[in-house]
Design a protein around this motif. Structure first.
Motif, PDB file in Angstrom:
ATOM      1  N   ALA A   1      43.258  39.901  42.954  1.00 44.00           N
ATOM      2  CA  ALA A   1      42.112  39.358  42.224  1.00 44.00           C
ATOM      3  C   ALA A   1      42.467  37.931  41.841  1.00 44.00           C
ATOM      4  O   ALA A   1      43.645  37.598  41.667  1.00 44.00           O
ATOM      5  N   THR A   2      41.450  37.084  41.734  1.00 42.34           N
ATOM      6  CA  THR A   2      41.657  35.706  41.310  1.00 42.34           C
ATOM      7  C   THR A   2      40.393  35.194  40.638  1.00 42.34           C
ATOM      8  O   THR A   2      39.352  35.853  40.685  1.00 42.34           O
ATOM      9  N   SER A   3      40.488  34.024  40.032  1.00 41.80           N
ATOM     10  CA  SER A   3      39.339  33.441  39.356  1.00 41.80           C
ATOM     11  C   SER A   3      38.304  32.958  40.369  1.00 41.80           C
ATOM     12  O   SER A   3      38.606  32.751  41.538  1.00 41.80           O
ATOM     13  N   VAL A   4      37.098  32.768  39.873  1.00 40.75           N
ATOM     14  CA  VAL A   4      35.990  32.270  40.686  1.00 40.75           C
ATOM     15  C   VAL A   4      35.710  30.839  40.241  1.00 40.75           C
ATOM     16  O   VAL A   4      35.748  30.540  39.057  1.00 40.75           O
ATOM     17  N   GLY A   5      35.411  29.973  41.186  1.00 37.76           N
ATOM     18  CA  GLY A   5      35.057  28.597  40.844  1.00 37.76           C
ATOM     19  C   GLY A   5      36.186  27.630  41.090  1.00 37.76           C
ATOM     20  O   GLY A   5      37.191  27.944  41.725  1.00 37.76           O
ATOM     21  N   ASP A   6      35.993  26.425  40.565  1.00 37.53           N
ATOM     22  CA  ASP A   6      36.969  25.356  40.742  1.00 37.53           C
ATOM     23  C   ASP A   6      38.200  25.584  39.882  1.00 37.53           C
ATOM     24  O   ASP A   6      38.191  26.387  38.969  1.00 37.53           O
ATOM     25  N   GLY A   7      39.212  24.829  40.197  1.00 37.80           N
ATOM     26  CA  GLY A   7      40.439  24.904  39.422  1.00 37.80           C
ATOM     27  C   GLY A   7      41.520  25.669  40.154  1.00 37.80           C
ATOM     28  O   GLY A   7      41.256  26.344  41.151  1.00 37.80           O
ATOM     29  N   PRO A   8      42.734  25.546  39.660  1.00 38.72           N
ATOM     30  CA  PRO A   8      43.854  26.235  40.313  1.00 38.72           C
ATOM     31  C   PRO A   8      43.699  27.745  40.225  1.00 38.72           C
ATOM     32  O   PRO A   8      43.194  28.265  39.236  1.00 38.72           O
ATOM     33  N   LYS A   9      44.108  28.404  41.270  1.00 41.36           N
ATOM     34  CA  LYS A   9      43.999  29.865  41.349  1.00 41.36           C
ATOM     35  C   LYS A   9      45.372  30.507  41.149  1.00 41.36           C
ATOM     36  O   LYS A   9      46.398  29.973  41.556  1.00 41.36           O
ATOM     37  N   VAL A  10      45.347  31.659  40.525  1.00 44.56           N
ATOM     38  CA  VAL A  10      46.516  32.536  40.453  1.00 44.56           C
ATOM     39  C   VAL A  10      46.056  33.859  41.031  1.00 44.56           C
ATOM     40  O   VAL A  10      45.035  34.403  40.621  1.00 44.56           O
ATOM     41  N   TYR A  11      46.798  34.349  42.002  1.00 44.18           N
ATOM     42  CA  TYR A  11      46.451  35.600  42.662  1.00 44.18           C
ATOM     43  C   TYR A  11      47.195  36.746  41.979  1.00 44.18           C
ATOM     44  O   TYR A  11      48.419  36.737  41.910  1.00 44.18           O
ATOM     45  N   GLY A  12      46.451  37.717  41.463  1.00 45.64           N
ATOM     46  CA  GLY A  12      47.032  38.922  40.882  1.00 45.64           C
ATOM     47  C   GLY A  12      47.217  39.924  42.007  1.00 45.64           C
ATOM     48  O   GLY A  12      46.314  40.687  42.338  1.00 45.64           O
ATOM     49  N   ILE A  13      48.384  39.894  42.626  1.00 45.20           N
ATOM     50  CA  ILE A  13      48.672  40.737  43.794  1.00 45.20           C
ATOM     51  C   ILE A  13      48.855  42.177  43.352  1.00 45.20           C
ATOM     52  O   ILE A  13      49.582  42.470  42.393  1.00 45.20           O
ATOM     53  N   ARG A  14      48.212  43.086  44.049  1.00 46.85           N
ATOM     54  CA  ARG A  14      48.335  44.517  43.771  1.00 46.85           C
ATOM     55  C   ARG A  14      49.699  44.986  44.271  1.00 46.85           C
ATOM     56  O   ARG A  14      49.992  44.959  45.466  1.00 46.85           O
TER      57      ARG A  14
ATOM     58  N   ALA B   1      33.371  42.199  30.809  1.00 42.84           N
ATOM     59  CA  ALA B   1      32.612  42.259  29.556  1.00 42.84           C
ATOM     60  C   ALA B   1      32.621  40.910  28.851  1.00 42.84           C
ATOM     61  O   ALA B   1      31.672  40.543  28.164  1.00 42.84           O
ATOM     62  N   SER B   2      33.672  40.125  29.052  1.00 35.18           N
ATOM     63  CA  SER B   2      33.779  38.793  28.439  1.00 35.18           C
ATOM     64  C   SER B   2      32.870  37.771  29.115  1.00 35.18           C
ATOM     65  O   SER B   2      32.695  36.670  28.614  1.00 35.18           O
ATOM     66  N   GLY B   3      32.354  38.127  30.292  1.00 31.97           N
ATOM     67  CA  GLY B   3      31.547  37.191  31.073  1.00 31.97           C
ATOM     68  C   GLY B   3      32.349  36.487  32.147  1.00 31.97           C
ATOM     69  O   GLY B   3      31.785  35.811  33.011  1.00 31.97           O
ATOM     70  N   ALA B   4      33.675  36.620  32.107  1.00 33.94           N
ATOM     71  CA  ALA B   4      34.530  36.006  33.128  1.00 33.94           C
ATOM     72  C   ALA B   4      34.278  36.663  34.479  1.00 33.94           C
ATOM     73  O   ALA B   4      34.115  37.876  34.573  1.00 33.94           O
ATOM     74  N   ARG B   5      34.244  35.829  35.508  1.00 37.87           N
ATOM     75  CA  ARG B   5      34.037  36.340  36.869  1.00 37.87           C
ATOM     76  C   ARG B   5      35.371  36.340  37.611  1.00 37.87           C
ATOM     77  O   ARG B   5      36.126  35.381  37.521  1.00 37.87           O
ATOM     78  N   ARG B   6      35.644  37.444  38.302  1.00 34.54           N
ATOM     79  CA  ARG B   6      36.887  37.606  39.059  1.00 34.54           C
ATOM     80  C   ARG B   6      36.557  38.023  40.472  1.00 34.54           C
ATOM     81  O   ARG B   6      35.751  38.931  40.698  1.00 34.54           O
ATOM     82  N   ALA B   7      37.194  37.354  41.433  1.00 33.04           N
ATOM     83  CA  ALA B   7      37.055  37.719  42.837  1.00 33.04           C
ATOM     84  C   ALA B   7      38.050  38.829  43.140  1.00 33.04           C
ATOM     85  O   ALA B   7      39.248  38.668  42.936  1.00 33.04           O
ATOM     86  N   GLN B   8      37.554  39.956  43.584  1.00 34.43           N
ATOM     87  CA  GLN B   8      38.371  41.114  43.938  1.00 34.43           C
ATOM     88  C   GLN B   8      38.434  41.169  45.464  1.00 34.43           C
ATOM     89  O   GLN B   8      37.409  41.336  46.121  1.00 34.43           O
TER      90      GLN B   8
END
Length: 134
Positions: free
Chosen positions: A84-97, A65-72
């Motif tokens: 899940a992690t961020s989309v695009g450039d920059g460092p990634k943090v993986y939200g491990i299930r 809803a915020s417009g942020a894109r997340r790779a699932q």
């Protein structure tokens, strides 16, 4: 803490280094829908501490809803959600299930986010910090 795990069918496996004290519950509506249940439990791992050791996950890009894109990421065979992690450039943090980790019993949630969306029939999770949004 070192953890390892994978999907239900065994097609995908991973290993990671995580801080178990950062394990959290998310009650947002997207997590409810994507898991098919009341909430999702995750533990973050920086990109340099997460490695897929077997298989290749499928990726679905969710726009919040915020417009942020997340790779699932999920297994294309059995459908297990892995991270899940961020989309695009920059460092990634993986939200491990957490349910995918063999060490899931040791990954006790310390925080709840999007608590304002928590289903009213859930019990209280004692000892967790509550954040109404994120």
């Amino acid at each position: 803490m070192k953890i390892d795990g994978g999907c239900h069918c065994g097609a995908i496996a991973y290993e990671a280094e995580v801080d178990p004290d950062k394990t959290s519950i998310c009650h947002c509506i997207d997590c409810q829908q994507l898991t098919g249940t009341a909430f999702r439990v995750t533990v973050p791992a920086p990109e340099e501490h997460y490695r897929i050791t077997k298989g290749t996950s499928k990726i679905y890009i969710k726009t919040a809803a915020s417009g942020a894109r997340r790779a699932q990421a999920f297994c294309g065979e059995c459908g297990t959600h892995l991270y899940a992690t961020s989309v695009g450039d920059g460092p990634k943090v993986y939200g491990i299930r957490v349910g995918t980790a063999r060490q899931r019993e040791q990954l006790i949630p310390r925080k709840q986010i999007w608590h304002r969306s928590a289903l009213p029939w859930l019990p209280e999770f004692e000892g967790t910090m509550i954040v109404e949004e994120q």
